[in-house]
Design an enzyme around this catalytic site. Structure first.
Site, short mmCIF file in Angstrom:
data_model
loop_
_atom_site.label_atom_id
_atom_site.label_comp_id
_atom_site.label_asym_id
_atom_site.label_seq_id
_atom_site.Cartn_x
_atom_site.Cartn_y
_atom_site.Cartn_z
N GLY A 158 6.56 60.94 25.05
CA GLY A 158 6.88 62.35 25.02
C GLY A 158 5.66 63.16 24.67
O GLY A 158 4.53 62.76 24.96
N ILE A 160 4.22 63.75 21.78
CA ILE A 160 3.31 63.04 20.87
C ILE A 160 2.63 61.88 21.58
O ILE A 160 1.41 61.70 21.50
CB ILE A 160 4.08 62.55 19.63
N ARG A 180 11.81 56.22 29.06
CA ARG A 180 13.09 56.01 29.75
C ARG A 180 13.04 56.52 31.19
O ARG A 180 13.49 55.85 32.11
CB ARG A 180 14.22 56.72 28.99
N THR A 184 8.89 61.20 34.82
CA THR A 184 8.51 62.44 34.13
C THR A 184 7.57 62.14 32.98
O THR A 184 7.98 61.79 31.89
CB THR A 184 9.76 63.16 33.58
N ARG A 241 10.40 56.84 13.40
CA ARG A 241 11.33 56.66 12.30
C ARG A 241 11.29 55.23 11.79
O ARG A 241 11.07 54.29 12.55
CB ARG A 241 12.75 57.01 12.74
N GLU A 270 13.15 56.18 1.56
CA GLU A 270 12.03 57.01 1.10
C GLU A 270 12.48 57.86 -0.08
O GLU A 270 13.59 58.39 -0.07
CB GLU A 270 11.53 57.90 2.23
N HIS A 289 5.00 59.45 4.98
CA HIS A 289 5.71 60.32 5.94
C HIS A 289 4.97 61.66 6.10
O HIS A 289 5.58 62.73 6.13
CB HIS A 289 7.16 60.56 5.48
N GLY A 291 2.66 62.08 8.67
CA GLY A 291 2.10 62.13 10.01
C GLY A 291 2.21 63.49 10.67
O GLY A 291 1.34 63.88 11.45
#
Length: 324
Positions: A158, A160, A180, A184, A241, A270, A289, A291
């Site tokens: 995507g 990122i 997926r 695209t 995640r 977390e 976390h 990023g």
């Protein structure tokens, strides 16, 4: 007819533990009523007056019992697995996420982790804290390396993943993407494959980077079988995640040298518990976390919020980054 009250009657509740959402919104001088909640308790107290809720990690399904006016939720993060999508549909509450707002930050973070692992920067920092000057390494396999000629497999091509692919190409890497819908994509990767090809692609990769959302299809996509399929010299990077990785299998892989190392930005629990064995691993880089952290974050989310507010006030039912 607009899903929201007219602008002068709309009230926005911003809810986050750290982000200065209301302060940044105030600087725009929109005249729209708003307030900031810094805790779940403050969020719960403000919900009855809220037409719009801007939130991410504080979300609790019980909030739906306390928000009679709520018509639109803007997630502060890209993830939306915490929201009860069907219940929101039943209530007629719109939901949009913040896909793309931190694509630069997360992709650069992933690239930095790849560099850190192969250049052994974490070992240098550890040695610095011990005041230890490591001598040059004779064994070729144990030395630092460079990224040129290595292969990066990106799971999730995507916003990122595409940016990460472009960065990796600048470092002379070969990039393979998994998506997926293979039709695209932005064209940054050398190859693009469907998720069904993952087992065969893992054995080709020197780095495997998770940039995908957490969905039923990506839950524990990196498990024992995936880790055993990777090269012993390969590295895993997770800026997605924690649920995308089977953590007991990762722990076994790192302690058993199935792979060379990993860099993890998100764990299932977390903050990571103090007694977690992950803290002690020399071949693991942990970031808390962070990023997606960037000084532009609030402004980027508010840009999406304002666009969607304008659409709703004009009677539109299609939003930017719409989930529900």
């Amino acid at each position: 007819m607009s899903a929201l009250p007219e602008q002068s009657q709309t009230h926005i509740l911003f809810s986050h533990t750290a982000y200065q959402m209301a302060q940044c919104f105030e600087q725009l001088d929109t005249g729209i009523s708003h307030e900031q909640a810094w805790t779940p308790g403050e969020t719960l107290a403000g919900l009855p007056q809220a037409d719009v809720l801007v939130i991410s990690g504080f979300w609790d399904d019980q909030f739906l019992e306390h928000c009679p006016r709520l018509r639109y939720i803007q997630s502060i993060g890209a993830g939306y697995d915490q929201f009860p999508l069907e219940r929101l549909r039943e209530r007629g509450i719109f939901l949009s996420n913040a896909t793309g707002v931190n694509a630069d930050a997360v992709s650069q973070h992933a690239m930095g982790l790849a560099l850190g692992l192969i250049r052994q920067l974490h070992s240098g920092r550890d040695n610095q804290s011990k005041r230890f000057w490591r001598s040059m390494i004779s064994n070729i396999a144990d030395r630092e390396d460079d990224l040129v000629g290595h292969t990066l497999l990106i799971i999730g091509l995507g916003a990122i993943g595409e940016r990460l692919a472009g960065l990796a190409k600048a470092f002379g890497m070969t990039v393979i993407g998994i998506k997926r819908d293979t039709a695209t994509h932005g064209g940054q990767a050398d190859e693009v494959h469907s998720p069904a090809d993952l087992p065969a692609l893992l054995e080709r990769a020197d780095f495997v980077a998770l940039c995908c959302p957490l969905t039923p299809e990506t839950h524990q996509i990196i498990d024992t079988a995936a880790l055993k399929a990777m090269k012993p010299s390969a590295y895993l990077i997770n800026v997605a995640r924690g649920g995308c990785v089977h953590e007991p299998a990762l722990l076994e892989a790192l302690t058993g040298n199935w792979i060379a190392g990993a860099a993890i930005d998100h764990f299932n629990d977390e903050p990571l518990p103090e007694l977690s064995p992950f803290w002690t691993l020399d071949n693991l880089i942990i970031t808390p976390h962070t990023g997606g952290e960037t000084r532009k974050y609030e402004d980027n989310v508010i840009e999406i919020l304002r666009e969607n507010l304008a659409r709703l006030w004009s009677g539109e039912t299609t939003l930017r980054n719409q989930i529900v």
